[in-house]
Design a protein around this motif. Structure first.
Motif, mmCIF file in Angstrom:
data_model
loop_
_atom_site.group_PDB
_atom_site.id
_atom_site.type_symbol
_atom_site.label_atom_id
_atom_site.label_comp_id
_atom_site.label_asym_id
_atom_site.label_seq_id
_atom_site.Cartn_x
_atom_site.Cartn_y
_atom_site.Cartn_z
ATOM 1 N N PRO A 187 36.124 30.846 43.491
ATOM 2 C CA PRO A 187 36.067 31.917 42.467
ATOM 3 C C PRO A 187 34.723 32.641 42.437
ATOM 4 O O PRO A 187 34.677 33.855 42.207
ATOM 5 C CB PRO A 187 36.315 31.162 41.155
ATOM 6 C CG PRO A 187 36.997 29.899 41.557
ATOM 7 C CD PRO A 187 36.399 29.539 42.872
ATOM 8 N N ILE A 191 35.229 36.683 42.740
ATOM 9 C CA ILE A 191 34.980 37.509 41.549
ATOM 10 C C ILE A 191 33.921 38.588 41.804
ATOM 11 O O ILE A 191 34.162 39.776 41.530
ATOM 12 C CB ILE A 191 34.595 36.627 40.349
ATOM 13 C CG1 ILE A 191 35.771 35.729 39.953
ATOM 14 C CG2 ILE A 191 34.166 37.486 39.163
ATOM 15 C CD1 ILE A 191 35.428 34.719 38.875
ATOM 16 N N LEU A 194 35.329 41.435 44.065
ATOM 17 C CA LEU A 194 36.261 42.335 43.388
ATOM 18 C C LEU A 194 35.525 43.313 42.474
ATOM 19 O O LEU A 194 35.771 44.533 42.504
ATOM 20 C CB LEU A 194 37.272 41.525 42.574
ATOM 21 C CG LEU A 194 38.290 40.708 43.368
ATOM 22 C CD1 LEU A 194 39.172 39.899 42.434
ATOM 23 C CD2 LEU A 194 39.144 41.616 44.254
ATOM 24 N N VAL A 195 34.621 42.793 41.663
ATOM 25 C CA VAL A 195 33.891 43.656 40.739
ATOM 26 C C VAL A 195 33.002 44.624 41.503
ATOM 27 O O VAL A 195 32.929 45.823 41.200
ATOM 28 C CB VAL A 195 33.061 42.808 39.760
ATOM 29 C CG1 VAL A 195 32.237 43.694 38.838
ATOM 30 C CG2 VAL A 195 33.975 41.899 38.942
ATOM 31 N N TRP A 250 30.759 30.011 37.291
ATOM 32 C CA TRP A 250 31.373 31.174 37.955
ATOM 33 C C TRP A 250 30.681 32.465 37.523
ATOM 34 O O TRP A 250 30.332 33.299 38.368
ATOM 35 C CB TRP A 250 32.860 31.261 37.617
ATOM 36 C CG TRP A 250 33.693 30.168 38.194
ATOM 37 C CD1 TRP A 250 33.368 29.344 39.236
ATOM 38 C CD2 TRP A 250 34.991 29.762 37.756
ATOM 39 N NE1 TRP A 250 34.372 28.443 39.473
ATOM 40 C CE2 TRP A 250 35.379 28.671 38.582
ATOM 41 C CE3 TRP A 250 35.861 30.196 36.748
ATOM 42 C CZ2 TRP A 250 36.609 28.036 38.426
ATOM 43 C CZ3 TRP A 250 37.081 29.564 36.602
ATOM 44 C CH2 TRP A 250 37.451 28.495 37.426
ATOM 45 N N LEU A 251 30.507 32.627 36.213
ATOM 46 C CA LEU A 251 29.884 33.845 35.716
ATOM 47 C C LEU A 251 28.416 33.927 36.125
ATOM 48 O O LEU A 251 27.896 35.017 36.375
ATOM 49 C CB LEU A 251 30.013 33.918 34.198
ATOM 50 C CG LEU A 251 31.439 34.058 33.655
ATOM 51 C CD1 LEU A 251 31.432 34.123 32.133
ATOM 52 C CD2 LEU A 251 32.124 35.294 34.233
ATOM 53 N N THR A 254 28.377 35.011 39.683
ATOM 54 C CA THR A 254 28.788 36.411 39.724
ATOM 55 C C THR A 254 27.645 37.322 39.321
ATOM 56 O O THR A 254 27.363 38.336 39.980
ATOM 57 C CB THR A 254 29.997 36.635 38.794
ATOM 58 O OG1 THR A 254 31.095 35.837 39.238
ATOM 59 C CG2 THR A 254 30.404 38.101 38.798
#
Length: 385
Positions: A187, A191, A194-195, A250-251, A254
């Protein structure tokens, strides 16, 4: 003719030699780690990995038979046997030296006799056969300790991998940490891509107020040290309740990966032929259709390149995982953290550390070799006639 571009033999040879040297410099440690992962602790401690296929000289600590096995021969009490009888598969093929004190493990040559306490005498031959003689009956529950130096045949074993991958132990095993790392890495790679892809297209081909300022802010974020943002970000995650699980890490990955991703993808997408985008708009395509049907296929090599680097960085990360995966029970421990634990609890088991380290780098190696073709592929081959 020698000055024509591309026709400089000296420069070409220097380039080839430099590349070969760098490849060898990178390959040798990996090969050494791979070979060491199949060796035993004694072999790793006694010789380098390049000696894995040859007999090595090792020093073993063994004991003679217990005094209860002694027999009376004339006026002497005697214990006879072979010092290698109970050493297992790694018994030396030939004894080169031996001793009875750790201060001098090579005090005697094969066939020599050592004087022990109470008039005892010990003789050990090159094949490991020994004879202990004593004028009085020997006492004690254990035999005489002996330090044996001999040539041990090479041995490669899969026991290290069985212990690391299938033992089920939380102290030795890596299977739980392996799946935890996959749970974090996949992930944390998907993520930001994609962003960043959406953001890069907007910054490259859509006109809106503040676009230049946003690009400048993204460039500025590239120089922000990761360590500077760890504590404030952790406090924010704890306040909103995601600071002790996968969502927080994950964040975090990211956020740390987005500036570079947006910057690289924006520069690449901005370099695509303008005619393709304008023709699609004339044909009535929406921005979303242009992005999904034109931009993404043409940008796949760039997306794959960033995916490789993001995956490798996330897989090998320790700091972010240590900060944002707070778990005292070890249920979310990643592989890098597990290797650190092994170094603390198994610092002497070099074979376990070598195996765990190679298991950790095996997946990044596979990902790199599987996707490296996208790094050298023609970026716009066939898109414009």
């Amino acid at each position: 003719m020698n000055n024509i571009a591309g026709n400089k033999p000296a420069l070409v040879w220097a380039t080839h030699i430099s590349v070969a040297f760098l490849v060898l410099l990178w390959l040798l440690p990996t090969l050494g780690l791979f070979v060491s992962s199949f060796r035993t602790a004694d072999q790793i401690a006694s010789s380098g990995w390049w000696r894995a296929l040859f007999a090595t000289e090792q020093t073993l600590t063994l004991r003679t038979a217990a005094p209860e096995t002694q027999a009376l021969e004339g006026d002497l009490y005697v214990i006879e046997g072979n010092i290698f009888a109970d050493t297992g598969e790694e018994a030396p093929t030939e004894l080169t030296a031996w001793g009875t004190s750790s201060r001098d493990v090579s005090a005697y040559e094969p066939g020599e006799t050592a004087e022990l306490r109470d008039g005892e005498r010990l003789t050990i031959e090159a094949d490991g056969s020994y004879r202990v003689e004593s004028p009085v009956e020997m006492e004690g529950s254990r035999g005489q300790r002996v330090f044996i130096t001999g040539l041990v045949p090479p041995r490669l074993t899969f026991e290290n991998y069985q212990r690391v991958l299938f033992s089920g132990s939380t102290t030795d095993g890596m299977q739980k940490a392996f799946f935890n790392t996959l749970t974090v890495t996949i992930p944390a790679t998907v993520i930001p891509i994609l962003v960043a892809a959406f953001a890069a297209y907007a910054l490259a081909w859509m006109d809106f107020k503040g676009r230049a300022l946003l690009i400048a802010m993204i460039v500025a974020l590239l120089v922000v040290p990761l360590q500077l943002a760890l504590i404030p970000l952790l406090k924010l995650h704890l306040n909103i309740g995601i600071g002790k699980g996968y969502m927080g890490v994950w964040l975090a990955h990211t956020g740390f990966g987005l500036p570079m991703a947006v910057y690289l993808l924006r520069n690449y997408i901005a370099g695509l032929p303008r005619d393709i985008i304008e023709n699609a708009r004339v044909d009535g395509a929406t921005e979303f259709q242009i992005f999904t049907r034109i931009i993404l296929p043409l940008s796949f090599p760039a997306l794959a390149s960033f995916a490789i680097f993001q995956f490798l960085w996330t897989w090998n990360d320790l700091l972010v995982a240590k900060v944002f995966l707070i778990d005292a029970s070890g249920q979310t421990t990643v592989m890098t953290a597990q290797i650190v634990e092994l170094m603390g609890t198994r610092g002497g088991d070099w074979e376990i550390l070598a195996t765990a380290a190679f298991v950790s780098i095996a997946v990044p190696l596979f990902v790199f070799f599987f996707m490296q073709k996208y790094l050298v592929r023609g970026l716009l081959a066939g898109s414009v006639k």
